[in-house]
Design an enzyme around this catalytic site. Structure first.
Site, short mmCIF file in Angstrom:
data_model
loop_
_atom_site.label_atom_id
_atom_site.label_comp_id
_atom_site.label_asym_id
_atom_site.label_seq_id
_atom_site.Cartn_x
_atom_site.Cartn_y
_atom_site.Cartn_z
N ASP A 104 0.86 -1.18 0.00
CA ASP A 104 0.00 0.00 0.00
C ASP A 104 0.90 1.24 0.00
O ASP A 104 1.83 1.32 0.80
CB ASP A 104 -0.92 0.01 1.22
CG ASP A 104 -2.08 0.98 1.08
OD1 ASP A 104 -1.84 2.17 0.78
OD2 ASP A 104 -3.24 0.55 1.27
N LYS A 152 0.32 2.84 5.79
CA LYS A 152 -0.73 1.87 6.10
C LYS A 152 -0.18 0.44 6.17
O LYS A 152 -0.59 -0.36 7.03
CB LYS A 152 -1.85 1.93 5.07
CG LYS A 152 -2.74 3.15 5.22
CD LYS A 152 -3.91 3.07 4.24
CE LYS A 152 -4.80 4.29 4.37
NZ LYS A 152 -5.93 4.24 3.42
N ASP A 183 -8.66 -0.10 -4.62
CA ASP A 183 -9.89 0.69 -4.78
C ASP A 183 -10.01 1.34 -6.16
O ASP A 183 -10.73 2.31 -6.32
CB ASP A 183 -9.96 1.77 -3.70
CG ASP A 183 -8.83 2.79 -3.79
OD1 ASP A 183 -7.92 2.60 -4.63
OD2 ASP A 183 -8.85 3.78 -3.03
N ASN A 184 -9.29 0.79 -7.16
CA ASN A 184 -9.40 1.39 -8.49
C ASN A 184 -9.20 0.32 -9.57
O ASN A 184 -8.52 -0.68 -9.36
CB ASN A 184 -8.40 2.53 -8.66
CG ASN A 184 -6.96 2.05 -8.60
OD1 ASN A 184 -6.37 1.66 -9.61
ND2 ASN A 184 -6.37 2.03 -7.40
N THR A 217 -5.47 -0.67 -10.91
CA THR A 217 -4.72 -1.62 -10.08
C THR A 217 -5.34 -3.02 -10.17
O THR A 217 -4.61 -4.01 -10.27
CB THR A 217 -4.72 -1.15 -8.61
OG1 THR A 217 -4.08 0.13 -8.54
CG2 THR A 217 -3.96 -2.14 -7.73
N CYS A 256 -12.49 -10.91 -17.83
CA CYS A 256 -13.63 -11.51 -18.52
C CYS A 256 -14.94 -10.82 -18.14
O CYS A 256 -15.87 -10.73 -18.94
CB CYS A 256 -13.75 -12.99 -18.18
SG CYS A 256 -12.46 -14.05 -18.86
N CYS A 310 -14.47 5.87 -2.35
CA CYS A 310 -15.02 6.13 -1.01
C CYS A 310 -14.90 7.60 -0.64
O CYS A 310 -15.74 8.14 0.07
CB CYS A 310 -14.28 5.29 0.03
SG CYS A 310 -14.39 3.51 -0.23
N CYS A 351 -7.03 -13.47 -20.73
CA CYS A 351 -6.94 -14.93 -20.59
C CYS A 351 -7.55 -15.69 -21.75
O CYS A 351 -7.59 -16.92 -21.74
CB CYS A 351 -7.59 -15.39 -19.29
SG CYS A 351 -9.41 -15.38 -19.31
#
Length: 258
Positions: free
Chosen positions: A59, A83, A127-128, A131, A173, A186, A246
């Protein structure tokens, strides 16, 4: 397993599905957790209490006062601290036997290629979408099971993407990288505090089951929770042959190419 470990993990060992053998597998395993915030907090704590041998926490952020409403691995005295390091302290305070690697950095594609390779399971608590897609691509490339969760407002979802199973989908997928999904965070939308605890605990449970070889995972099933009514919905999901990550033209295990 020594006497202290037999006592510490006795409630796991009493479970027929786990026993000494399953607990030993947990103690020898390595979990990679991406994100040490709302979802990552319960994930990290439950993996630590369960005795997962090595936990790598990634993080880039630091603890903020606004985090403390839901990010239970942190406390007021750690505001301003990384964090990952804060969550590591919380794990070790409960179970000092666990080896915790706290990395204050962004999980970009190049770094994930290295980190995912050495893990037995990857838990995405980011949270995105950027990533999440980078984590998924690395997991597909290295054939590592991915436990993915998301929560914002009163809505949440969880699934397992395990390309070790022939027909199991990957994250791309279901959420194609080039699709125009609205990014909701958030910070602007808010999040119901217990919601991240619910989903994070489920992510930890799925990860522990995968590591111990217990039961069946959520691979091929996407579960969605509306916490306003506490109603769950589940949809079956399958691998998409045209998936850019994949699909047959991209999967590392594709044998149709000459």
């Amino acid at each position: 397993m020594n006497d202290d470990q037999l006592l510490r993990y006795s409630r796991h060992i009493l479970l027929d599905e786990l026993g000494v053998e399953g607990q030993t597998r947990l103690m020898a395993s390595h979990a990679l957790v991406i994100g040490a915030g709302g979802l990552g907090s319960p994930v990290a704590l439950y993996l630590g209490t369960a005795g997962v041998g090595t936990i790598t926490l990634v993080d880039h952020d630091t603890v903020d006062l606004t985090n403390l409403q839901r990010q239970i691995a942190h406390n007021l005295s750690r505001v301003g601290q990384p964090k990952a390091a804060s969550a590591a302290q919380s794990i070790v305070a409960i179970n000092p036997e666990v080896k915790v690697l706290a990395l204050q950095e962004r999980a970009d594609a190049a770094r994930l290629d290295v980190l995912v390779q050495s893990a037995d399971v990857v838990i995405d608590c980011s949270d995105n979408f950027k990533t999440r897609h980078a984590v998924n691509a690395a997991c597909v490339a290295h054939r590592k099971p991915l436990v993915s969760g998301a929560a914002v407002g009163f809505d949440a979802q969880i699934s397992v993407y395990d390309r070790r199973q022939e027909n199991a989908p990957c994250y791309a997928c279901i959420f194609p990288p080039d699709a125009a999904f609205e990014e909701v965070r958030c910070a602007t939308m808010g999040v119901f505090a217990p919601l991240v605890g619910i989903i994070g605990a489920m992510q930890a449970a799925e990860a522990l089951k995968l590591l111990a070889g217990v039961g069946s995972s959520l691979a091929g099933r996407l579960q969605m929770l509306d916490a306003r009514t506490m109603e769950w919905n589940e949809i079956r999901i399958t691998r998409q042959q045209a998936c850019p990550v994949c699909g047959h033209d991209h999967s590392p295990d594709d044998t149709s190419r000459g």
